[in-house]
Every structure is written in C-alpha cells, then in structure tokens.
Design a protein around this motif. Structure first.
Motif, mmCIF file in Angstrom:
data_model
loop_
_atom_site.group_PDB
_atom_site.id
_atom_site.type_symbol
_atom_site.label_atom_id
_atom_site.label_comp_id
_atom_site.label_asym_id
_atom_site.label_seq_id
_atom_site.Cartn_x
_atom_site.Cartn_y
_atom_site.Cartn_z
ATOM 1 N N ARG A 50 0.820 -1.208 0.000
ATOM 2 C CA ARG A 50 0.000 0.000 0.000
ATOM 3 C C ARG A 50 0.859 1.266 0.000
ATOM 4 O O ARG A 50 0.554 2.223 -0.716
ATOM 5 C CB ARG A 50 -0.997 -0.032 1.157
ATOM 6 N N THR A 51 1.915 1.244 0.743
ATOM 7 C CA THR A 51 2.804 2.411 0.727
ATOM 8 C C THR A 51 3.446 2.575 -0.652
ATOM 9 O O THR A 51 3.560 3.679 -1.177
ATOM 10 C CB THR A 51 3.898 2.263 1.808
ATOM 11 N N ALA A 52 3.823 1.456 -1.236
ATOM 12 C CA ALA A 52 4.455 1.509 -2.563
ATOM 13 C C ALA A 52 3.481 2.074 -3.593
ATOM 14 O O ALA A 52 3.828 2.921 -4.413
ATOM 15 C CB ALA A 52 4.935 0.121 -2.978
ATOM 16 N N LYS A 53 2.260 1.584 -3.541
ATOM 17 C CA LYS A 53 1.269 2.080 -4.498
ATOM 18 C C LYS A 53 1.054 3.576 -4.306
ATOM 19 O O LYS A 53 1.079 4.362 -5.271
ATOM 20 C CB LYS A 53 -0.056 1.321 -4.289
ATOM 21 N N LEU A 54 0.910 3.995 -3.050
ATOM 22 C CA LEU A 54 0.677 5.415 -2.779
ATOM 23 C C LEU A 54 1.887 6.253 -3.163
ATOM 24 O O LEU A 54 1.782 7.451 -3.393
ATOM 25 C CB LEU A 54 0.326 5.620 -1.300
ATOM 26 N N GLY A 86 15.211 1.407 10.051
ATOM 27 C CA GLY A 86 15.389 0.679 8.797
ATOM 28 C C GLY A 86 15.852 1.620 7.689
ATOM 29 O O GLY A 86 16.770 1.304 6.918
ATOM 30 N N TYR A 87 15.211 2.748 7.625
ATOM 31 C CA TYR A 87 15.592 3.762 6.642
ATOM 32 C C TYR A 87 17.096 4.061 6.737
ATOM 33 O O TYR A 87 17.819 4.048 5.742
ATOM 34 C CB TYR A 87 14.813 5.064 6.916
ATOM 35 N N LEU A 103 13.352 1.570 -2.033
ATOM 36 C CA LEU A 103 12.434 1.856 -3.147
ATOM 37 C C LEU A 103 12.106 3.338 -3.240
ATOM 38 O O LEU A 103 11.302 3.761 -4.062
ATOM 39 C CB LEU A 103 11.124 1.079 -2.960
ATOM 40 N N ALA A 104 12.720 4.119 -2.352
ATOM 41 C CA ALA A 104 12.431 5.538 -2.294
ATOM 42 C C ALA A 104 10.951 5.805 -2.095
ATOM 43 O O ALA A 104 10.343 6.642 -2.763
ATOM 44 C CB ALA A 104 12.943 6.241 -3.556
ATOM 45 N N LEU A 105 10.354 5.043 -1.166
ATOM 46 C CA LEU A 105 8.941 5.276 -0.852
ATOM 47 C C LEU A 105 8.830 6.526 0.009
ATOM 48 O O LEU A 105 9.768 6.923 0.703
ATOM 49 C CB LEU A 105 8.336 4.086 -0.107
ATOM 50 N N ASP A 106 7.671 7.113 -0.004
ATOM 51 C CA ASP A 106 7.422 8.342 0.756
ATOM 52 C C ASP A 106 7.317 7.999 2.237
ATOM 53 O O ASP A 106 6.406 7.310 2.680
ATOM 54 C CB ASP A 106 6.101 8.944 0.235
ATOM 55 N N ILE A 107 8.260 8.494 3.027
ATOM 56 C CA ILE A 107 8.304 8.144 4.452
ATOM 57 C C ILE A 107 7.060 8.610 5.190
ATOM 58 O O ILE A 107 6.576 7.964 6.119
ATOM 59 C CB ILE A 107 9.599 8.707 5.118
ATOM 60 N N ASN A 108 6.469 9.703 4.721
ATOM 61 C CA ASN A 108 5.269 10.196 5.397
ATOM 62 C C ASN A 108 4.075 9.264 5.197
ATOM 63 O O ASN A 108 3.261 9.074 6.089
ATOM 64 C CB ASN A 108 4.923 11.598 4.907
ATOM 65 N N VAL A 124 -1.795 5.881 -10.851
ATOM 66 C CA VAL A 124 -1.528 4.719 -9.992
ATOM 67 C C VAL A 124 -1.868 5.038 -8.546
ATOM 68 O O VAL A 124 -2.485 4.249 -7.844
ATOM 69 C CB VAL A 124 -0.049 4.305 -10.092
ATOM 70 N N LYS A 125 -1.484 6.226 -8.139
ATOM 71 C CA LYS A 125 -1.731 6.598 -6.740
ATOM 72 C C LYS A 125 -3.209 6.549 -6.397
ATOM 73 O O LYS A 125 -3.589 6.290 -5.262
ATOM 74 C CB LYS A 125 -1.170 7.997 -6.457
ATOM 75 N N GLY A 126 -4.046 6.826 -7.375
ATOM 76 C CA GLY A 126 -5.485 6.812 -7.123
ATOM 77 C C GLY A 126 -6.109 5.429 -7.220
ATOM 78 O O GLY A 126 -7.300 5.253 -6.948
#
Ligand SMILES: Cc1ncc(C[n+]2csc(CCOP(=O)(O)OP(=O)(O)O)c2C)c(N)n1
Ligand SMILES: Cc1ncc(C[n+]2csc(CCOP(=O)(O)OP(=O)(O)O)c2C)c(N)n1
Ligand code: SF4
Ligand code: SF4
Ligand SMILES: [Mg+2]
Ligand SMILES: [Mg+2]
Lengths: 582, 282, 582, 282
Positions: free
Chosen positions: C33-37, C180-181, C147-152, C211-213
């Motif tokens: 879910r974080t990856a998708k967002l 982990g980061y 993956l450089a996912l958004d930490i927020n 994609v985010k939506g």
C-alpha cells in the motif's frame, strides 16, 4: 363370441392395477413364482406412486413360453382393482385387451375401448368366503386357471405366504383361489374366453424342467446376493427409494452371513462408515439414490485420497432434488463420474439384468479391493423392482479376492510403485502401522506440505487408471457386428432393446450394451468410431452416455433415443423410436 | 516426561507455542501407556482441525478423515475389528459443529470407543471463528458483534441422550486429565471426554488463567450414576465442574451386533449362499 | 562491489519468508500500500502452510513502474525471517538475488548461491528500540528507503495500523521504520547496494497520479465487494480455506450494508439457508471450497428443481479430500459443472483478476435472478490471496436487477412459458401464494405424479439453457486473432499468461481467456475449431477445461500445460512450458 | 370441522386412512385460524416424508425442500423476511435423523419460528424402518432383531440446549394439540412441538391406544420455567408427559441481527459502497 388370449406374440401380458395397500405386490409375487414353477418364463415390472396407501399403481406381468426380457405396452389382460388406476393406464387399452374385473372399476368408455370386458364379482366372491380382502386370491385363482398353472403349486405358495397367520387364514385363502379357478371354468363353459398360451418347451414337446429350476428374482435381491458373494460384511445405508430393497435384503440375511447392516443417521455417516469399515479390513457397501449420493461426494473424495476401496450402489430415480422418488431414470451417470472434489480414478458399473446385477456387484468388491478406489454400481428403480426368472447364479468361479498384506515393521501405506498401487495393510494385521490421511501425505501416510511429494502422489493416484483400463467389462453385442448402425445403451435398457431388436429383426443394427460405463471398453470406442450411424438410447433428458462417448471419441451421436418421464422404455416404444431415428 | 511406545523420535507438531494441544498429546500418551496399550492395537481416528492433527504425532495406526466425520468412521472401524482400541479425537468445531449429527447418533449407538474433544471454544485452524461452544459475546472476525447463539453444551446433550460415560477435563491439569482419559478408555461403551484447551492464538478470552479461575473438580461425594444431578452440574456455567459427570453401563454396539471376528478374517459361506440362491427357485 | 537492483526487468521482485505468526502479512500489506501510494504498481502473492504458528511461508511482492499481473520465479531481493523458510525456497535463489537479513537465517550455501548477502541485524536494531517484534518495521523501513517510498505515507500507514494499540506503540513502530531507513542509507554510503527501480511514469516524466489513485485489493475483497454491489444481503458459510476471506469481509461490512452474515453449522445448512433466503426475497451467497461444496450438491439440485436463484462461490484448493488446504488449484471445474443429481441448467463464472472478480460476482447475482438457476463463481487460493493495484471499481453502470413480480391471486410459480422462465414471486409480496416443491410439481408448485407434467417440467427447466447461451461473458483475447496457435485458459491464470506472452512476444499465439467456462462462448468454440494448434493451460492434473472444450467441439487439445503442485504458474514457467508445447 | 382460509377445496391427501397426520393437519389449521393468521403471510417449510407433505394440503406459501433440511431454509426465510410467520414441519426421521445437526444448531440460534415434528417413531414414507425416536425392541425390515440404540429424546436435547419453548402433544387429542401449537406459534423465538402421531401402516406398536395409555398431561401446577424439572419430565419414559415442558424467553435470531426490512425491498447503498471502494486506494 369367445375372446381368445393372447392376440399378439406367444406370451400374455397381464396388468393388475390398483392402489397402494391392496396387496398387488403379493399377488405379483405369488403369480410369477407359481407361473415359473408351472413352466413359464416370467417378467414383471411395476410403477407406483410415492405413497403408502391409495393412489394408482400397476404391475405388468408377462407370462411366456419364451424367455422375456422387458415390459411391453400391450395389455392382453387387464385386472383393475380400482377405477382410478384403470383410468390412469387407459392409453394402453386396445381392442386386443381383455378386461376382467368388477363393473364399478371399469368405466363405460374403458370397456368400450377394450376388446372385451367381463364383469366378475371378485369382491362378492371373496365376501362369501369371509372378507373382501381375500379377493386378491380369487383373482389369482382365476388367472392361474386361465394360464393352466399347477393348482398344487399355487396352494403350496399360498400356504407358505400365510402360514404365520394360522391355518384358518391359509385355508380361506386357498378356498378363495379355488373360487377363482371355478370362475374361470365358468367363463370357459360360457365360451367367454379362452387362453392359448403355451408353456416353455410345450411346442417342442419337451417338459420345461429347465425353466422350473430357474430362480425368480428382483434386481434388488440380485444386488444383495452379489454383495454377499463379494464378501460384503457391512452395509451402511440410510433408507431411500429405490435403493432400500438392498438394505432390507442384506438386513434380513445379516445374521446368517455375518454382515453388519447399519441404518445410518444420514448418508454422510453412511459413506464414512463404509470407508472406516474397509480401513479396518471389512468390505462395506454404501447404498443410496442420487440425492443421498450427492451428500456422499465428500466421502467419495476421501476414499480417493486415502486410496480406500469402497463400493457405492446408486439406485437411480428422476431428479433433480426429490423428483419422482418411486420412478426410474438413468440420470446420475455424470453425477457418479464427476463426483467428489479433486481428481482420481474410479470405476462405474451398470448392470443390465438381474444376472449382471449379481455378477457385477460381486465383482465390484474385488475391483474396489484390487484398485483401491471407489466403485459405483448404477442401477435404477426399474431394475431394482423388476422380477424375472433366470438361471441360478453360479458361485462356482467366484472368489473373494482380498488384496491385503500382512504388514511388516516400517510398513508404508502409500509406498511408491510403478503401477501406482501400494500394498494395503489392515491395522492389527501384522507388525506395521496403517496410517491414512485425508490431507496430502507422504508414503508413510503422514501429512505433508512438500509440494514435490504432492505431485508424486497425484501422479501415483492417477496412474492406477492405466491398470483399471486393462480390466474393463466387455460390452454385450447384440446383432450383426458389421451392421451399419451402432446403437449404444447402458444399464437397465439391456432387456428392452434386446427384445425390440428381435422384433424389428433388422440386420442393419448392432446393439452395444455397456455394463461398465467408466472407463469405457476400447471395443465400444472402436465400434462407435467405425459406425455408419451412431445412436444412443438412454433414460435421461440430455444424453449423458452420448456425452461420455463424445469425450472419448470426439464423435457426436447421430441420434438419441431418450426418455425421462419416470418410466422405462417399453419394447414397442423402442421399436418405434428406433424406426424414427434410423 | 516418561517415554512411551507412542512417541515419535524428533517429531515436531504444527501447533502454536503455548497451545493446550501439546499437553493433551502428553496426557493421552501417558494414559495409553498406563493402560498398557500397544501402538499396533490402537487406532486413532480424527477429523480436520488443529486438534484433529493429533494422530499425526503418534506412533500408532490412524485414520485422519474428513472434517466432522471422525465418529462414523470410528464406529465402523470398531465394528469391523472389535479387537482394536479406537479413540476418536477432534476439535469442538469438528465434533459439535460439522459433526453434530454424528455426535448425537453415535451416543445412541453406544459403540465401545473413546471420544476426546479438544474444546478451545474456537475454530483454530481456520483462524479464529466462533465454534459451537464459544461463549456469548466472544468477538471474532465473523462474529463481529460477538457470539449471540446459545453455546452448545456437549455434556448436557450427551447426558440427555443417556450417554454411557461423560467427563470434562481441563488440560491445565495434565495429571487429572490423563486419569480421566484412562477411565474413559477403560469404560466399556461410548465415552466422551470434553477437554478444556486454551488456544492462545485465537481465544484470548478463555485462557489458562480463565479456565483455572472458572473451573473446579466435582466433589468426591458426587454420584456419577445420577442422571439429573449430572445434568444439574452440566448446566452450571458460573463455575464449570470438571471430572466424570455420568456413567451408565449398557450393552455396546458390538455387543448388540454380536460381532467378534475382524472383517478381513471372515470367509464367505458360499454353501449357505448357494442355498439362499436355490431357495429363490421355489 | 555495489549490488544494483533489479538485474532483470524494470520491476523488483521481493520475497519475504518466515513462519506463521511473524506478521509477514502486515508487512506485505503495509509495503504494497505504501508503494502504491508512492507511485508504484504492485503485485503480491503468498503461499503458506496450513498452520497458525511456525512452518515456512513466503510472500512474493513485485514493485514495478509498469502494471504487473503475476508472480515471477525470480527473486531480486530476499528477506528471510527464519532459516527454514529461506531453505524452502532455495531453488529460486540465483546470482541475481540479493539477500538482506540476519546471518543466522542464511546458511553458507544459500549466501553462496545468491548474488550477494548483506548481513543486517534487524532483530538487534529492533531490540534496541524495545522489543524484537518491531524488527518487521525495521525491514519495512529498509525496503521503503531502497524503493524511495514516501516516508510520510509509511508513517501514516503505521499509525493507522497500530493506532488502537496506543500512541506509544505507534511511536516505537515508526522509530523502527526510521531505523530501517537509516540502515539502507548506511548501505548506500558503504556502496553495498543501489536500487534503480523507477516509479510509474517516471521514465516519461509524468507524475504517477493515476496509480496513486488506484485501489489495492485482494481477490477475496473483490468478491466481497462484488457481492455487495450485486445486492447480496445474506452470506451463509462455514469457514473453509481459502474461501473464508469472503465471509470475514462481508461479516465486517454486514451492518453497514444490511447483510446477514451467518456462520452455519455445516455447508449443507449453508446452501439450504441461501436457497431459503432467495425464496423469501433475499439475495444470498453460499461460499466454500471444494470439499464443502461437495456437501452442498444436494442443495444445488434443490435450487435447480425449485428454480431458485442461488450464487455459490467455490474457492478452489488442491484435493481430493482435505488435500492441501492453503494451496491453489483449478481442480473443481467438473465438480461444479456436474454437481447435483438430475439434469438442469447452470452458469459457471471464473474471474481472472480482482477486477473480474468484482464485476463477475456482481453479475452473478443478476444472472441467478434472471435465469433462476445456480450460478457458480470459481476462484482459487491464488486469486483470493493475491493483492494488486487496479482501477477503482466503477459502480456507475451496475444495477441490482430484481426479476421478481408482485403476485396476483392464482399466481403460478411454474407457469409454462416459451422461454422456460416463469415470473418469480416472493411470499408476502402480492396477493398470490408462492409454492415451491423439491418433488416434481405442476405449474402451481404442487407435487405431482402426472408423468406428462414431468416431461413438460424437465423440458421447461432445460429450455432456459437457450436463453443462458445468448448471454455469455465474452472471452478475453490477447495476441493476434489470426495467430496459428490458440492457447486457452480460464480463471486465475489470466495475469500470468498475459505477462508470459508479453515476454515471449510471439505473434504466433493467441491467448483466449475464459471467464465463463460454462456455457462456453461461441467465440471460444470457433477459435478452437479454427486453430492450427490448440493448447490449454490449467492448474490441474487432467485438463478439465480441455475436456469441456472437447465435449463442445470434438477437438482434443494438441498440448496441455498443467500444474498441480499447489502453486500457481509463474511467468517464467509459462514462458518455458509454452516453449515446450509449441 | 370449521372452514378456514387455509383449506383447499376438494383436496385429497396422500396419507393412509387412520393416520395421525390427518388430525395434525386439522389441528394446525385450527390453530392458525384461531390466531388470525392469513395464508399470504404464512410460510410452511418442510422436508421430505409423509409428515413433510403437509404444506401441500394448505392454501398458503410453502417451501417443501429437501429431506432433513427444512430448518436452515426456515431460518433464512424468517431472517430474509421477518414479517412472515414461519412454521417448519416434518417427520421425526427428517428432523431428528437426517436433520439432526440443524435441529441442535437452530435451537442455539433461536429464530422466531415454530418447529412441528410428527413423531410416529418410524420412517413412514420409506416403508417402516426405525426412526431416531423408535423405541427399543421395535422390529422392522431393517432392524430385524429390533431397535437396539437409545431412542432420541428430542425434548431432553432441546432443554439441554436451553431451548426457548418446547412442548409435546398427542394428536389423539386434537383440541389440546391445537392449543399447544397456538402457544408455540405465539411464542417469540424457536418453539418445538413434538407431536405423537400414530402410523397405523408401519408402527403397530405405538398405536392410538398405546399412546392414550402411556401419556398424561403435565399437572396444571407444573412450572415450565424450571429447566431441571422440565428435564425430569422429559426423561420420564414409563408414562410420557404431554404439554408445555419449558419456556424461556430470550432474544431471537432476528432481534440479534436487527433485521427489519424484507430482502426484496432492500436497496444497495451504492454511495457507501463507492466510499468503501475508494477507501482501498489509501
Ligand atoms: C467440509 C469442511 N468444511 C470446512 C473445513 C475447514 N475447517 C478445517 S478445520 C475447521 C475448524 C477447526 O475447528 P475445531 O474443530 O474446533 O479444531 P481446532 O482447530 O480449534 O482444534 C474448519 C472449519 C474443512 N476442512 N472441511
Ligand atoms: C437425502 C435423502 N435421504 C433419504 C430420503 C428418503 N426418505 C424420504 S422420507 C424419509 C423418512 C421419512 O420418515 P419421517 O421423516 O419420520 O417421516 P414420516 O414419513 O414418518 O412422516 C426418507 C428416509 C430422501 N428423500 N432424501
Ligand atoms: S491456533 Fe489455537 S488451537 Fe490451534 S495450535 Fe494454535 S493455539 Fe492451539
Ligand atoms: S405410512 Fe404411516 S405416517 Fe405415513 S400416511 Fe401412512 S399411516 Fe401415516
Ligand atoms: Mg476448536
Ligand atoms: Mg416418521
């Protein structure tokens, strides 16, 4: 004018109709057995409503100098015991039909459509002897006299039948039969009716000893006897028409033959008990009809997974759901064929006669034991309830093949073998342990999640199909092997098609009767593939055997003779329907 | 722990740490060992569930059948070979849910088998739905507002069917549980042992602690031949009694059937069969 | 040397393996879910043992700049949480695999076979924060950073996940993720590993808003949502893997949507409740797996006889019997197709993706209502448990079609019509009476033994098949319509074949995906008949769809790609197997 | 006999002359009529058997389902449309044999339905095999040496499950039977009425005479709120008590589910559904 019987054919077709509770079954039983002992071939079949008293039922009995295999539409002699039941079969009454009975049961229209109606006061005659319930014996006496049956045999039969009700009752019954005898003599004297039916061998001058020595048996009894001969020692069943006869037959003989006859709380218990019994070294039969079998499917899948033998008898009746509980149909072939979740080998047998019912049921137990898989016996209400004379079953060559091993230490229930068959052990018999598991398991029988073992085990289980395919019951071929038209049928249509083809007398038709619908014998496939025209005959609405043959051969039937109103085909009907599709 | 013939060297179970099933396994092995039973003459019959995996951890014959269907198989195994000792064992969902009909009718038959039920008041293997014995208010992913149905009372139902033997145990007390199981196996006839078994994974309500606080042993003076008194005890839900509630010796299924020979040793009496066939000629 | 990720393809395939109870599912859920967002396409699938704690399970997650439809064999990044689970999947580890994890979980052999092993003390790191159970969040943080996912977004997700455990727990979890980061930053600094994975649209410079939506959803949730959209107001089910997710989903939303979510005593109660609910005007779903369905067959036959709509969801798993409860298979097509005794029409749907699961489940309720027959939805463990991002389901065009009538006096439930469909009334809705009977019945719904009515009613029931055949879900065609080779599949293989064909990039293959295996669409039959080579792909051992197609076309498959070890095909496998049979 | 809205002109049954089922039909019609119920708002649910044919002889809605499966259908019908009065009626074989599991679990759910069982202690339609309630020693074509199992005691089992309402009647007394049925239908919650019904065709043992001689009505002073006392009465087998054994008002299945709207009037809340779908995007 004298009405002479029969108008057609060498045999006489007698229909007795009435309501449930009138004792038609006893009448049928006494008549067929006396007739056989007097030297006639007999064939009788019944259709009845799903109720205990009242309604309209009928029994069609053929008495014949030649062997008879099926029911005919034609009624030579009708004896109605109620008006409603006579009305219900009015379409079968023609100018060739003689009706003998009481005026009140025979409408004007009915007697007009018949060849002759002779008013006989059966009940009055019986009442004079005591009570109206003896009227059936008056009927019996009259018919016995008409057929020139041996009065002493009839008396002996009556004595045996009513013995436990006391000698007084026996005497009155015999008197009633005598009264019937006299009634017929009166008819002869008055030139009203004359029967020209001959006994077996009479034409040739021989004494029909052979027929006299034959047994008279129903399909249900034949399955029951076959089970005993197959070593069945456990029947787990929940009552359900038309299979119940097998349960009661085995229950009756349970003590003699050391059989556990258990009425289960439901069909699910039935199949699981049967499998449990096999596991512990027994040879169990589960017996039911389509609806009950639908409940057993998870159990079938269990048998498959633990490679347990199990024999399941399915007496078919019309569905879906409760359908017509006391009628016949061949509607559950695909149900059995695809029953149970998952993929596994199985065997389906479908006897076409009492004799086949006996020998195939016997064989079913050996097949189940040999191939460790579910074996289904598909019969139907027609076969269950049909009574004929047949050569006494020969148990000489029969063997109870127990394919079990005495286990050694370290015994593996699912040892991998080339054939896919692993030697089957029984707990307590040997030093090994017998472990069976409905989960995927390893050779020991212990649960596994090793996915390569999974594949191995699926392959092992399916591999047995190769062996099974080498050991298929041959089809019965009737007619010219090179005939252009190949007509294929299965199960209970054997007799009716046999007779119809004799009448048609066409050299162009080969009838292939399949007593093992699955797997299909190579010969069947070859005959279908080579046929000019390929026809099927089945007692269902969609042609299930036709589909199975298509699956194997790719060939669609050129014509289907189907029937699904709850009755078996009659000889005339098959003649006609074959004519239509030819 | 004492070694028994039923142990499997190096065996690992698929149960969760802390699960009551481990102790039931030990208790049962101890009982069998104390009774001098041998693996070759025992058959463990089970259905499907966490509890139902128990035969897999035994060195003995077993029939691990379908969910809910252990009892019919067990009845037939005993009938087909009365020389075997048969223990049918499964979870509360298996025996009282899917298998409810077999439960009541097996009691009526009174086969000489022992029926052990791991009663954790939850469906363990399928991850925590209510079982028939779950108590009112128990919240699960399916019973999201809590269980609303009357909990199934196996002891009361059994006694109402005049069961031959019925007991309840709590596996928190392995010793007494083992003793109760022993009595059940020794009993001639159908014997039910419902064992309270904590499921730390899915039943956070009926824990070891809860069971300890909410159970007590029937007084020594309790008379297990008194049906109504037994029922009174079975109905108690504020504090749940443990022990043997009711005993009632009566003829067993195999007594009634007069079976003695194991099926695989039977020989078909073809002579008699020929006689039966011939009789149809007359 | 720096290990750069991924080695192949634009996406990265991450496998996390460990034992039951370690929280891998939460990890998977948060990560996808974080990856998708954050703008990635995601695909994740799991395989697990039938146990609650312990054992060896694994989740395969693909994170991708492009839409991904299936699981791959290839592992770009392996994160083992136990040694046993890593060992279990050792065959998938190659020189292209990076293993990140604790030394104790990675044997020497394992690390040698991999491209690189980086020893990271996840547990130690977590312990420093309080307890070792936070180690999953450390893993999550590391992967998120890689993956450089958004930490927020990750923080928000963690907050939502642990909210009800109190703010302290939330904080520690977030801290663990941060740790982990940092670990990943350390690795970058040390030139150990570098990820080159791009987000959706990144190559083109667009922001991946689309994609985010999108929604991230499992097959089980999609079936549940589809049921709600289909007007389902009753689910009658007995828990059974892998179908339970649908029950719990609907139970969770029962109050919101006015649904009765009833856990039944057994599957027989389930199907009979479902039928009862439809009778009274509800729209019920029975949901189970093969073994449970085997118990429902008598009920299916009841629905057929009383012409009741009913929707049955069968989530397939490997059989026979208990088989492999938590694994996948396509082994119950024939079980559904021939389920129930007697002969009657039915419809079988088999969605190939979450979107199809939604739309077809919705449609199933309308089809059942329209044709008054059983409608089966065949899914499997793979589809149930697979999570992907997909366009939000559009409920715009959807309608709950209620084909019911307000009854008039003298209403006949089984009024004879040309189509075979009789207007369906509901008790209490109108002045008529609604009488349904599992026995054969007349137009009123009363029991009958009139055998001509029997025939009429069989014909009426079967006649509906003609209508049903005019309303079949079209197959999905992938590839060139004139390709010489036609590969046919059904249900859950849609995505994997789609991807495999893209890789093969052969113009010679047309993939025909069937979402309605019964009745088969005319287009399927035509394509098969016209094919140069006809291949099938199925997740079973005997080729059940192939048989069904043979039944319809007479044509045998030229090649079968089958798999039955409990796992879904992977993309590489399909590529290879297609190569083999071509 | 008084005419009712439930009569069908010229209707003939398929039952035997002298069968207790005829009188049950009359008694039930009288009860329904007395309660002012109308055919359109009643649903009769049955299984398969002679008893189970009863809806066919009513002018009302009916669901004549599968053997043993009346109860699950009845529960769902009531849940899907709480405005309907639901009577589930079948024979002893149907309800306690094939349907045994539904019997126990339906009691647990406590749906507001009435469950009438024609208890003739035999399987009528299939021609005279033992039923679960057949008494020991009863000889049939299957139980050739007589029934050996413990007879099923439906009342005791129901009470042991803390049933909401349970009564026994004997159709030899049509008036009282009708009153008991009335009380059962009026009762909010699951109500079981087990009716002794002679089957002259297949049960020659438990005849009208036998029932008359072996039954008596519970004393007026009997307190039907006392569970153990009720059980004591249910256990009595020398003389069999008739009347209302036990009453226990508690929330019904529909109360628990808070359902009010009939299914066919429900409208899917697509807006809410869209919200749920969207929530999966975050
Ligand atoms: C016919 C069938 N339905 C459902 C299942 C799924 N199933 C497996 S175990 C189980 C319940 C387990 O609960 P319980 O019997 O209490 O055992 P526990 O796991 O709690 O020990 C269920 C519903 C099944 N295997 N077969
Ligand atoms: C699944 C299934 N099994 C068996 C039957 C056959 N069957 C019909 S009625 C009946 C028993 C009838 O007994 P009971 O319920 O006591 O009713 P009665 O006829 O005595 O009124 C049976 C076994 C069936 N219809 N369906
Ligand atoms: S889920 Fe519960 S019952 Fe099953 S092993 Fe774990 S703790 Fe024991
Ligand atoms: S068989 Fe018995 S129960 Fe059935 S109608 Fe006849 S008398 Fe009544
Ligand atoms: Mg449990
Ligand atoms: Mg009865």
């Amino acid at each position: 004018m004298t009405f002479s019987l029969p108008k057609k054919g060498p045999d006489i077709s007698i229909v007795i109709c009435g309501e449930a509770g009138q004792g038609i079954q006893t009448l049928e039983s006494l008549l067929t057995r006396t007739a056989k002992l007097s030297g006639y071939h007999v064939f009788s079949t019944k259709e009845y409503m799903s109720r205990v008293r009242g309604g309209s039922n009928s029994t069609s009995i053929r008495i014949s100098p030649e062997r008879v295999y099926a029911a005919v539409d034609r009624i030579d002699l009708l004896i109605p015991l109620t008006a409603a039941s006579a009305e219900r079969i009015k379409d079968r009454i023609t100018a060739d039909t003689l009706i003998i009975g009481e005026r009140k049961f025979v409408s004007e229209a009915l007697s007009r459509s018949s060849g002759e109606f002779i008013d006989i006061p059966f009940t009055e005659t019986a009442k004079k002897l005591g009570r109206s319930i003896y009227s059936n014996q008056v009927v019996l006496g009259l018919v016995a006299s008409l057929l020139a049956l041996d009065i002493n045999i009839l008396k002996a039969k009556l004595r045996a039948e009513f013995e436990d009700k006391g000698s007084e009752i026996v005497d009155i019954n015999i008197k009633a039969a005598h009264a019937g005898y006299s009634l017929y003599e009166g008819l002869i004297k008055d030139d009203k009716v004359i029967s020209e039916i001959k006994k077996a061998g009479e034409a040739t001058g021989d004494v029909p000893e052979e027929v006299k020595g034959e047994i008279v048996i129903s399909g249900a009894e034949a399955v029951g006897l076959g089970a005993i001969a197959g070593g069945c020692d456990f029947i787990a069943a929940y009552p359900m028409s038309p299979s119940t006869g097998v349960l009661t037959f085995l229950a009756k003989h349970a003590e003699e033959f050391g059989i556990v006859a258990e009425q289960c709380e439901d069909e699910i218990a039935g199949i699981n008990m049967a499998i449990g019994a096999w596991y512990a070294g027994g040879r169990a039969l589960a017996s039911t009809s389509g609806g009950g079998f639908a409940l057993m499917e998870e159990g079938v899948s269990l048998a498959a997974m633990i490679e347990s033998p199990v024999v399941v008898h399915i007496a078919q009746r019309p569905g879906p759901a409760t359908g017509l509980p006391t009628r016949t149909e061949q509607g559950d072939l695909e149900l059995a064929l695809y029953s149970g979740h998952g993929e596994f080998p199985r065997i389906i047998l479908a006897p076409g006669s009492a004799a086949e019912a006996f020998y195939l049921t016997q064989k079913a137990f050996n097949l189940a034991d040999r191939y460790q898989c579910p074996v289904f016996i598909l019969t139907d209400q027609y076969l269950m309830d049909t009574v004929t004379n047949t050569t006494p079953f020969d148990t000489g060559g029969l063997e109870v093949e127990r394919h079990i091993v005495k286990t050694e230490e370290g015994y593996k229930r699912y040892a991998l073998t080339d054939s896919g068959l692993s030697p089957r052990g029984i707990p307590g018999n040997g030093r090994g342990l017998v472990m069976v598991d409905s989960d995927e398991h390893d050779e020991d029988g212990r649960i596994t999640e090793d996915l390569s073992v999974r594949t191995t085990m699926v392959d092992k289980r399916l591999r047995r199909l190769t062996l099974i395919k080498e050991d298929i019951v041959e089809p019965t071929l009737i007619g010219d092997k090179d005939a252009k038209t190949v007509l294929v049928g299965w199960g209970s249509t054997l007799g009716v098609v046999r007779e119809a083809l004799t009448s048609i007398n066409s050299e162009d038709i080969l009838f292939v009767h399949i007593a093992q619908p699955y797997p299909l014998h190579q010969k069947v496939l070859e005959l279908v593939e080579g046929a000019g025209r390929f026809l099927v005959i089945e007692g269902n609405a969609t042609g299930q055997l036709a589909r199975l043959i298509k699956l194997e051969t790719g060939r669609e039937a050129d014509g289907k003779i189907l029937k699904y109103n709850g009755l078996q085909f009659t000889v005339e009907e098959v003649e006609e329907r074959i004519g239509e599709v030819l | 722990m004492k070694k028994t013939d039923f142990d499997i060297e190096g065996m690992e179970t698929a149960w969760c740490p802390g699960c009551g099933d481990h102790a039931i396994l030990s208790a049962l092995k101890a009982s069998l060992d104390n009774l001098g039973l041998t693996p070759g003459k025992l058959v463990m019959v089970s259905g499907i569930g966490q509890a139902a995996k128990i035969p897999q951890y035994f060195n003995t014959n077993y029939f691990n059948g379908l969910h809910g269907r252990a009892l019919p198989a067990a009845v037939a195994i005993k009938a087909s070979n009365p020389e075997l000792t048969v223990v049918a064992e499964s979870g509360d969902g298996d025996m009282y849910g899917e298998g409810g009909n077999h439960f009541i009718h097996t009691i009526r038959r009174n086969p000489d088998i022992t029926n052990i039920v791991h009663n954790n008041m939850v469906y363990g293997l399928t991850k925590g739905q209510a079982s028939p014995t779950s108590r009112r208010g128990f919240v699960t992913p399916v019973q999201v507002s809590g269980v609303m149905s009357e909990p199934f009372n196996p002891l009361a139902v059994a006694i109402s069917l005049d069961v031959s033997f019925v007991a309840r145990a709590f596996i928190g007390d392995q010793q007494r549980t083992s003793e109760i199981i022993e009595a059940a196996i020794k009993h001639r006839g159908y014997a039910l042992v419902d064992i309270f078994q904590p499921c730390p994974s899915f039943n956070k309500q009926n824990t070891y602690k809860w069971f300890r606080e909410n159970t007590y042993y029937l007084e020594d003076s309790f008379d297990s031949s008194e049906r109504l008194a037994a029922l009174g005890k079975a109905f108690q839900t504020d504090r749940l009694p443990l022990g043997i509630f009711y005993r009632n010796e009566k003829p067993t299924f195999t007594d009634n059937l007069r079976i003695k020979t194991p099926g695989y040793r039977k020989i078909v009496d073809f002579k008699r069969l020929n006689g039966l066939i011939s009789s149809l000629a007359s």
